[in-house]
Design a protein around this motif. Structure first.
Motif, mmCIF file in Angstrom:
data_model
loop_
_atom_site.group_PDB
_atom_site.id
_atom_site.type_symbol
_atom_site.label_atom_id
_atom_site.label_comp_id
_atom_site.label_asym_id
_atom_site.label_seq_id
_atom_site.Cartn_x
_atom_site.Cartn_y
_atom_site.Cartn_z
ATOM 1 N N PRO A 156 -4.112 29.275 -4.032
ATOM 2 C CA PRO A 156 -4.435 28.749 -5.364
ATOM 3 C C PRO A 156 -5.328 29.694 -6.148
ATOM 4 O O PRO A 156 -6.132 30.441 -5.582
ATOM 5 N N ALA A 157 -5.170 29.651 -7.465
ATOM 6 C CA ALA A 157 -6.066 30.431 -8.320
ATOM 7 C C ALA A 157 -7.474 29.863 -8.264
ATOM 8 O O ALA A 157 -8.452 30.594 -8.390
ATOM 9 N N TRP A 158 -7.570 28.559 -8.084
ATOM 10 C CA TRP A 158 -8.892 27.942 -7.960
ATOM 11 C C TRP A 158 -8.794 26.633 -7.207
ATOM 12 O O TRP A 158 -7.723 26.047 -7.094
ATOM 13 N N LEU A 159 -9.945 26.217 -6.683
ATOM 14 C CA LEU A 159 -10.050 25.005 -5.886
ATOM 15 C C LEU A 159 -10.936 24.013 -6.615
ATOM 16 O O LEU A 159 -12.048 24.335 -7.031
ATOM 17 N N TYR A 160 -10.429 22.787 -6.772
ATOM 18 C CA TYR A 160 -11.129 21.693 -7.449
ATOM 19 C C TYR A 160 -11.597 20.753 -6.357
ATOM 20 O O TYR A 160 -10.785 20.110 -5.689
ATOM 21 N N ALA A 161 -12.911 20.662 -6.115
ATOM 22 C CA ALA A 161 -13.370 20.005 -4.893
ATOM 23 C C ALA A 161 -14.594 19.142 -5.105
ATOM 24 O O ALA A 161 -15.443 19.414 -5.978
ATOM 25 N N ASP A 162 -14.698 18.101 -4.284
ATOM 26 C CA ASP A 162 -15.930 17.330 -4.156
ATOM 27 C C ASP A 162 -16.907 18.161 -3.329
ATOM 28 O O ASP A 162 -16.526 18.718 -2.289
ATOM 29 N N PRO A 163 -18.166 18.286 -3.750
ATOM 30 C CA PRO A 163 -19.114 19.145 -3.024
ATOM 31 C C PRO A 163 -19.259 18.780 -1.548
ATOM 32 O O PRO A 163 -19.306 19.673 -0.694
ATOM 33 N N THR A 164 -19.338 17.484 -1.235
ATOM 34 C CA THR A 164 -19.501 17.086 0.164
ATOM 35 C C THR A 164 -18.253 17.400 0.966
ATOM 36 O O THR A 164 -18.333 17.864 2.116
ATOM 37 N N HIS A 165 -17.081 17.174 0.392
ATOM 38 C CA HIS A 165 -15.830 17.468 1.080
ATOM 39 C C HIS A 165 -15.703 18.966 1.366
ATOM 40 O O HIS A 165 -15.319 19.374 2.468
ATOM 41 N N LEU A 166 -16.046 19.779 0.375
ATOM 42 C CA LEU A 166 -15.928 21.223 0.580
ATOM 43 C C LEU A 166 -17.005 21.719 1.542
ATOM 44 O O LEU A 166 -16.746 22.616 2.363
ATOM 45 N N ALA A 167 -18.207 21.169 1.464
ATOM 46 C CA ALA A 167 -19.259 21.567 2.398
ATOM 47 C C ALA A 167 -18.860 21.221 3.837
ATOM 48 O O ALA A 167 -19.129 21.992 4.768
ATOM 49 N N PHE A 168 -18.218 20.061 4.024
ATOM 50 C CA PHE A 168 -17.721 19.696 5.348
ATOM 51 C C PHE A 168 -16.724 20.734 5.839
ATOM 52 O O PHE A 168 -16.808 21.209 6.989
ATOM 53 N N LEU A 169 -15.767 21.113 4.995
ATOM 54 C CA LEU A 169 -14.761 22.105 5.393
ATOM 55 C C LEU A 169 -15.417 23.444 5.704
ATOM 56 O O LEU A 169 -15.092 24.087 6.724
ATOM 57 N N CYS A 170 -16.354 23.881 4.868
ATOM 58 C CA CYS A 170 -17.027 25.164 5.097
ATOM 59 C C CYS A 170 -17.852 25.134 6.381
ATOM 60 O O CYS A 170 -17.988 26.147 7.072
ATOM 61 N N GLY A 171 -18.412 23.961 6.710
ATOM 62 C CA GLY A 171 -19.131 23.826 7.971
ATOM 63 C C GLY A 171 -18.228 24.012 9.171
ATOM 64 O O GLY A 171 -18.609 24.604 10.183
ATOM 65 N N ARG A 172 -16.986 23.498 9.042
ATOM 66 C CA ARG A 172 -16.021 23.688 10.128
ATOM 67 C C ARG A 172 -15.637 25.169 10.245
ATOM 68 O O ARG A 172 -15.403 25.675 11.348
ATOM 69 N N LEU A 173 -15.544 25.882 9.112
ATOM 70 C CA LEU A 173 -15.266 27.313 9.158
ATOM 71 C C LEU A 173 -16.380 28.046 9.891
ATOM 72 O O LEU A 173 -16.122 28.938 10.717
#
Length: 405
Positions: A156-173
């Motif tokens: 995607p050119a950009w990601l539209y995200a809820d901060p908590t949802h994206l922080a959860f995903l980044c934590g898994r990374l």
């Protein structure tokens, strides 16, 4: 209208601020109860270029809103102009593919089941809605794998995200030792952006990736955006914003009031003096030079904490300002069952340098000095709201009998 002496004949003239402020407030209940006959212009039809959306149900039942797509796109472009770097990523490339990561209730497709396919979750406008559990912090590792695979494939050119949802995903990374998230720009919206979430997200993005918090509502689209200098600018071309104290007067710089929005140029389903339930603090001038006054977003009035029975309230932003720089805290939630009792649950990082519980307890006691019992516990999981969003505070709310809020 009758009580205010406003009896329109044909078009109502509200050419002065004093006359405008006589108009009654409207809110979600009016648009929910009246949809569609009482909130859609009777001279309009619902043509092909009409966008229909449903709210997440944060305040109860979900709310259906209709708006002309060109107007919605204009609101987004005008708002994004306050962040040129992000605006270029959003509008300056030929293939503007978008991916969305947020609570399932914020989407118009089923994305809470691990069995759904990429095709199932691609909206008519090409937006890819990524799979995530309704209780975001309970999202399975298999669904995390699917998110990463689809982001890599979809690009995607950009990601539209809820901060908590994206922080959860980044934590898994981070736990998997993956260096960065394969996205070129990030827009954070839907819920309050905490300092911990920003740190986690920023650490998982390639250097120079544009990231901005957007103030948005399903009823309007984009209302404001964070500029490169870190200030939040309101879109004052497409909306008339009022930030009002409890007595209905305008909040001054440094004061906190409720955001009341009137849409400009909406011929399909206009909103007049619409109470959002969001608390904003008017700010000063911004060195970036962008149009639109600046504000600090304090979260929803309904989630404010009470400092005992004194009548003093603490917003979700003020709570995050108190806790946000404590090392090792990934997520937290403060629940206040009575004016004298507050319980904070935290999820601590495995690599936290120290046990963060004592520091959180001390900060909360300073923040809420008249709350007699303040409990803090480290837990492995914190549940999401019924709407699927993640709230950092649950309190009595900032209300007063007979007041605006």
């Amino acid at each position: 209208m009758d009580q205010q002496g406003l009896a329109p004949s044909g078009k109502l003239s509200v050419g002065t601020p004093e006359a405008f402020r006589k108009l009654p407030f409207t809110g979600k209940a009016d648009f929910r109860r009246g949809f569609p006959a009482r909130v859609v212009n009777h001279e309009e039809t619902l043509p092909e270029l009409t966008y229909t959306s449903s709210s997440s149900g944060t305040t109860g039942d979900r709310l259906v809103t209709v708006v002309h797509r060109p107007l919605l796109a204009e609101r987004m472009a005008v708002t994004a102009a306050a962040h040129p770097g992000l605006s270029e990523r959003l509008f300056g490339v030929a293939q503007r593919k978008v991916a969305r990561l947020a609570a399932p209730n914020c989407s118009d497709v089923e994305c809470a089941t691990p069995l759904s396919t990429l095709t199932d979750r691609t909206l008519p406008d090409g937006t890819l809605v990524l799979s995530v559990a309704h209780d975001v912090l309970a999202t399975s590792e298999a669904m995390v794998d699917k998110i990463l695979d689809e982001l890599t494939a979809y690009r995607p050119a950009w990601l539209y995200a809820d901060p908590t949802h994206l922080a959860f995903l980044c934590g898994r990374l981070r736990e998997r030792g993956i260096g960065s998230l394969p996205v070129r720009a990030v827009v954070l919206t839907y819920s309050l952006l905490t300092r911990a979430a920003r740190r986690t997200v920023t650490a998982a993005l390639p250097e120079g990736t544009p990231v901005a918090e957007v103030l948005s509502m399903s009823e309007f689209g984009w209302l404001g955006i964070e500029c490169p200098a870190g200030a939040r600018h309101l879109n004052e071309r497409n909306y008339h914003h009022e930030i009002l104290r409890d007595d209905g007067s305008e909040a001054a710089t440094g004061e906190i009031g409720e955001l009341v929005v009137t849409s400009v140029g909406d011929q399909l389903s206009p909103h007049v003096r619409y109470r959002t339930g969001d608390l904003l603090e008017p700010g000063g001038r911004c060195p970036c030079g962008a149009a639109g006054r600046t504000v600090v977003h304090h979260g929803r009035a309904s989630t404010c904490l009470a400092d005992g029975t004194t009548g003093r309230f603490v917003t979700a932003r003020q709570a995050d300002d108190a806790l946000g720089d404590i090392p090792g805290v990934d997520h937290y939630r403060i629940d206040q069952s009575t004016p004298d009792t507050a319980h904070c649950r935290i999820i601590a990082r495995a690599d936290a340098p120290h046990d963060p519980v004592p520091a959180v307890r001390d900060r909360l006691r300073d923040l809420l000095p008249r709350v007699g019992r303040v409990h803090v516990t480290a837990v492995p999981h914190i549940e999401a709201e019924r709407s699927g969003k993640f709230s950092t505070c649950s309190g009595p709310g900032r209300t007063a009998e007979g007041a605006l809020l």
